[in-house]
Design a protein around this motif. Sequence first.
Motif, PDB file in Angstrom:
ATOM      1  N   ALA A 119      -4.001  -4.023  -3.766  1.00  0.00           N
ATOM      2  CA  ALA A 119      -3.644  -4.414  -2.412  1.00  0.00           C
ATOM      3  C   ALA A 119      -2.407  -3.841  -2.120  1.00  0.00           C
ATOM      4  O   ALA A 119      -2.654  -3.430  -0.855  1.00  0.00           O
ATOM      5  CB  ALA A 119      -2.946  -6.251  -2.340  1.00  0.00           C
ATOM      6  N   MET A 120      -1.811  -3.413  -2.797  1.00  0.00           N
ATOM      7  CA  MET A 120      -0.898  -2.126  -1.957  1.00  0.00           C
ATOM      8  C   MET A 120      -2.135  -0.568  -1.500  1.00  0.00           C
ATOM      9  O   MET A 120      -1.495  -0.042  -0.895  1.00  0.00           O
ATOM     10  CB  MET A 120       0.207  -1.687  -3.270  1.00  0.00           C
ATOM     11  CG  MET A 120       1.187  -2.947  -3.171  1.00  0.00           C
ATOM     12  SD  MET A 120       1.892  -3.405  -1.948  1.00  0.00           S
ATOM     13  CE  MET A 120       2.393  -1.619  -1.064  1.00  0.00           C
ATOM     14  N   PHE A 121      -2.404  -0.471  -2.410  1.00  0.00           N
ATOM     15  CA  PHE A 121      -3.448   1.031  -2.086  1.00  0.00           C
ATOM     16  C   PHE A 121      -4.427   0.540  -0.985  1.00  0.00           C
ATOM     17  O   PHE A 121      -4.234   1.401  -0.585  1.00  0.00           O
ATOM     18  CB  PHE A 121      -4.568   0.619  -3.337  1.00  0.00           C
ATOM     19  CG  PHE A 121      -5.761   1.804  -3.081  1.00  0.00           C
ATOM     20  CD1 PHE A 121      -5.550   3.371  -3.150  1.00  0.00           C
ATOM     21  CD2 PHE A 121      -6.782   1.208  -2.588  1.00  0.00           C
ATOM     22  CE1 PHE A 121      -6.196   3.888  -2.014  1.00  0.00           C
ATOM     23  CE2 PHE A 121      -8.315   1.977  -2.321  1.00  0.00           C
ATOM     24  CZ  PHE A 121      -7.744   3.632  -1.885  1.00  0.00           C
ATOM     25  N   LEU A 122      -4.953  -0.718  -0.476  1.00  0.00           N
ATOM     26  CA  LEU A 122      -5.646  -1.088   0.409  1.00  0.00           C
ATOM     27  C   LEU A 122      -4.417  -1.345   1.970  1.00  0.00           C
ATOM     28  O   LEU A 122      -4.925  -1.365   2.297  1.00  0.00           O
ATOM     29  CB  LEU A 122      -6.766  -2.196   0.483  1.00  0.00           C
ATOM     30  CG  LEU A 122      -7.800  -2.025  -1.057  1.00  0.00           C
ATOM     31  CD1 LEU A 122      -7.758  -3.525  -1.221  1.00  0.00           C
ATOM     32  CD2 LEU A 122      -8.655  -1.736  -0.385  1.00  0.00           C
ATOM     33  N   VAL A 123      -3.789  -1.453   1.855  1.00  0.00           N
ATOM     34  CA  VAL A 123      -2.555  -1.906   2.572  1.00  0.00           C
ATOM     35  C   VAL A 123      -2.026  -0.244   3.051  1.00  0.00           C
ATOM     36  O   VAL A 123      -1.980  -0.189   4.595  1.00  0.00           O
ATOM     37  CB  VAL A 123      -1.725  -2.906   2.679  1.00  0.00           C
ATOM     38  CG1 VAL A 123      -0.940  -2.627   1.364  1.00  0.00           C
ATOM     39  CG2 VAL A 123      -1.433  -3.463   4.002  1.00  0.00           C
ATOM     40  N   ALA A 182      -3.455   2.553   2.501  1.00  0.00           N
ATOM     41  CA  ALA A 182      -4.815   3.680   2.432  1.00  0.00           C
ATOM     42  C   ALA A 182      -5.013   3.759   3.957  1.00  0.00           C
ATOM     43  O   ALA A 182      -5.118   2.921   4.653  1.00  0.00           O
ATOM     44  CB  ALA A 182      -5.743   3.378   1.424  1.00  0.00           C
TER      45      ALA A 182
END
Lengths: 203, 203
Positions: free
Chosen positions: B28-32, B34
């Motif tokens: 989730a942290m990557f998706l938000v 990136a």
Amino acid sequence: MLPDRIRRVVQRLSRLPGVGEKTALRYAMFLVTADEAIARELGEELMTLHEHVRRCEQCGALAEVRQAERLLCPVCLDPRRDDSLLCVVARVQDMMAIERSQAMPGRYLVLGKLLSPLDGVGPGELPIAELRSRVKAGVKEVILATPPSVDGEATALLLARELSDLGVRLTRLASGVPHGGELEFADQITLGRAIDGRRKLDP
Amino acid sequence: MLPDRIRRVVQRLSRLPGVGEKTALRYAMFLVTADEAIARELGEELMTLHEHVRRCEQCGALAEVRQAERLLCPVCLDPRRDDSLLCVVARVQDMMAIERSQAMPGRYLVLGKLLSPLDGVGPGELPIAELRSRVKAGVKEVILATPPSVDGEATALLLARELSDLGVRLTRLASGVPHGGELEFADQITLGRAIDGRRKLDP
């Protein structure tokens, strides 16, 4: 053998950190064989994720987009936080780890990056002006909580220099043997730091 | 500390197989953080995944939905496949593993489940009528490629009995020490099977 559509899902899932093609295929097969709602609900959330979550205008952490409000994260919105204590971290994930410890009553600034000459990140890309203006607004102590790595130490040192004229107390997280760690397996730098940072025991 | 929206994404990502809360949070942290397109594109694919991919009407594998066609998977659509050889597998993933070996020129039937008294899966839930009708349409050999587990063996045995009156050749995948495996570390059942299934060497 695989429908193109599944191939595309696999390719997009394998953009996730640490997800190779095999794991992506496992996720895709689960999503296509499990209940239809699981893929649809996750898809809905992801499609509009960036419309609903942005960087907090004040600290750089994650904030939910709401109408008629400044875009602030839950910590910046919390009136019970200590405005005189500012914790500077490299990434939102680091802030979350510190929040889980429940040991930091102050506010945050998320740098978003660390000084890294090899990756071409120089002092100009750190939010130094922002940090200075927040410190001037009444901060008494800045915890430079960048990681205990080469880049993290360099960044902390640079920020400390940039703030030195403001008369604010500058601190760094203690570095040492982690809780539950075995001395036997600690590396020499960690043990060296643990010894340098030893604390007096008052029985 | 986390916006509700992120919590929801984390909760939905942690439905993926083998993904706990920590991994889901990492995704989730990557998706938000990136590029916005990464979350959006994945979201789009997942939202409509089940509209575009269904079970193949003939074999139960995955097929892409197209207009004015029977819903068939790439293997069932391929005219070069050997119609006299039918490979019965438990899951689509098993079929894909066999396809990767490029050693199976025939067609498939995906059971979707294995006989499992503990999970309440009885013979009535296996597609036995479907299997019999495919065999009657000209199949000369059925490879019962269910896994070499208790449930897989029981399922193969049941299907073999159900097909015994049709005069079709029934085979099972060889079980033994895997390629590159060390005899020293093979379990006793695997070694027992490898010895039982030993092959004559003709130099």
